[in-house]
Design a protein around this motif. Structure first.
Motif, PDB file in Angstrom:
ATOM      1  N   UNK A   1       0.799  -1.228   0.000  1.00 44.41           N
ATOM      2  CA  UNK A   1       0.000   0.000   0.000  1.00 44.41           C
ATOM      3  C   UNK A   1       0.836   1.285   0.000  1.00 44.41           C
ATOM      4  N   UNK A   2       2.153   1.148   0.180  1.00 39.78           N
ATOM      5  CA  UNK A   2       3.025   2.325   0.201  1.00 39.78           C
ATOM      6  C   UNK A   2       4.067   2.322  -0.914  1.00 39.78           C
ATOM      7  N   UNK A   3       3.921   1.441  -1.870  1.00 42.43           N
ATOM      8  CA  UNK A   3       4.877   1.349  -2.973  1.00 42.43           C
ATOM      9  C   UNK A   3       4.594   2.410  -4.029  1.00 42.43           C
ATOM     10  N   UNK A   4       5.643   2.715  -4.785  1.00 42.89           N
ATOM     11  CA  UNK A   4       5.485   3.613  -5.927  1.00 42.89           C
ATOM     12  C   UNK A   4       5.631   5.088  -5.608  1.00 42.89           C
ATOM     13  N   UNK A   5       5.997   5.429  -4.373  1.00 47.64           N
ATOM     14  CA  UNK A   5       6.154   6.848  -4.027  1.00 47.64           C
ATOM     15  C   UNK A   5       7.586   7.183  -3.619  1.00 47.64           C
ATOM     16  N   UNK A   6       8.506   6.230  -3.809  1.00 43.40           N
ATOM     17  CA  UNK A   6       9.913   6.497  -3.574  1.00 43.40           C
ATOM     18  C   UNK A   6      10.450   6.152  -2.192  1.00 43.40           C
ATOM     19  N   UNK A   7       9.651   5.523  -1.346  1.00 43.22           N
ATOM     20  CA  UNK A   7      10.119   5.190   0.003  1.00 43.22           C
ATOM     21  C   UNK A   7      11.274   4.195  -0.015  1.00 43.22           C
ATOM     22  N   UNK A   8      11.171   3.166  -0.837  1.00 43.42           N
ATOM     23  CA  UNK A   8      12.229   2.163  -0.916  1.00 43.42           C
ATOM     24  C   UNK A   8      13.542   2.776  -1.369  1.00 43.42           C
ATOM     25  N   UNK A   9      13.487   3.601  -2.422  1.00 43.22           N
ATOM     26  CA  UNK A   9      14.698   4.258  -2.903  1.00 43.22           C
ATOM     27  C   UNK A   9      15.271   5.187  -1.841  1.00 43.22           C
TER      28      UNK A   9
ATOM     29  N   UNK B   1      11.467 -13.929  -4.221  1.00 43.01           N
ATOM     30  CA  UNK B   1      10.569 -13.340  -3.239  1.00 43.01           C
ATOM     31  C   UNK B   1       9.340 -12.768  -3.954  1.00 43.01           C
ATOM     32  N   UNK B   2       8.177 -13.003  -3.428  1.00 43.26           N
ATOM     33  CA  UNK B   2       6.938 -12.547  -4.065  1.00 43.26           C
ATOM     34  C   UNK B   2       6.826 -11.024  -4.114  1.00 43.26           C
ATOM     35  N   UNK B   3       7.569 -10.315  -3.279  1.00 48.92           N
ATOM     36  CA  UNK B   3       7.514  -8.847  -3.296  1.00 48.92           C
ATOM     37  C   UNK B   3       8.449  -8.237  -4.333  1.00 48.92           C
ATOM     38  N   UNK B   4       9.282  -9.068  -4.969  1.00 48.52           N
ATOM     39  CA  UNK B   4      10.181  -8.655  -6.048  1.00 48.52           C
ATOM     40  C   UNK B   4      11.008  -7.415  -5.707  1.00 48.52           C
ATOM     41  N   UNK B   5      11.789  -7.448  -4.623  1.00 46.97           N
ATOM     42  CA  UNK B   5      12.597  -6.283  -4.277  1.00 46.97           C
ATOM     43  C   UNK B   5      13.757  -6.040  -5.241  1.00 46.97           C
ATOM     44  N   UNK B   6      14.035  -7.011  -6.107  1.00 46.70           N
ATOM     45  CA  UNK B   6      15.122  -6.848  -7.074  1.00 46.70           C
ATOM     46  C   UNK B   6      14.934  -5.578  -7.901  1.00 46.70           C
ATOM     47  N   UNK B   7      13.702  -5.284  -8.284  1.00 45.34           N
ATOM     48  CA  UNK B   7      13.416  -4.079  -9.077  1.00 45.34           C
ATOM     49  C   UNK B   7      13.826  -2.806  -8.359  1.00 45.34           C
ATOM     50  N   UNK B   8      13.633  -2.779  -7.047  1.00 41.37           N
ATOM     51  CA  UNK B   8      14.040  -1.621  -6.252  1.00 41.37           C
ATOM     52  C   UNK B   8      15.544  -1.422  -6.337  1.00 41.37           C
TER      53      UNK B   8
END
Length: 69
Positions: free
Chosen positions: A9-17, A42-49
């Protein structure tokens, strides 16, 4: 660096980066390079981050710009 993940619910707004870049900044004087460990399928696919943060290739790593003395 262990997998950094952001809840759906918090993806796509730059928090991970933001978190990854902050960790890299804090490590700049302590390490010459950074590797990432975690479960590739992993089902959350953190590789893309990590790819978005400048890590490259199937062996995900990041070369720090400052060399330790």
């Amino acid at each position: 660096m262990e997998w950094i993940q952001v809840s759906p619910e918090h993806r796509g707004i730059g928090l991970g980066k933001l978190v990854v870049n902050e960790l890299l900044w804090r490590m700049k004087d302590k390490a010459e390079f950074v590797t990432v460990s975690g479960k590739v399928d992993n089902s959350t696919n953190p590789r893309g981050l990590y790819i978005a943060c400048g890590f490259t290739d199937e062996v995900i790593w990041h070369v720090m710009r400052k060399v330790l003395k």
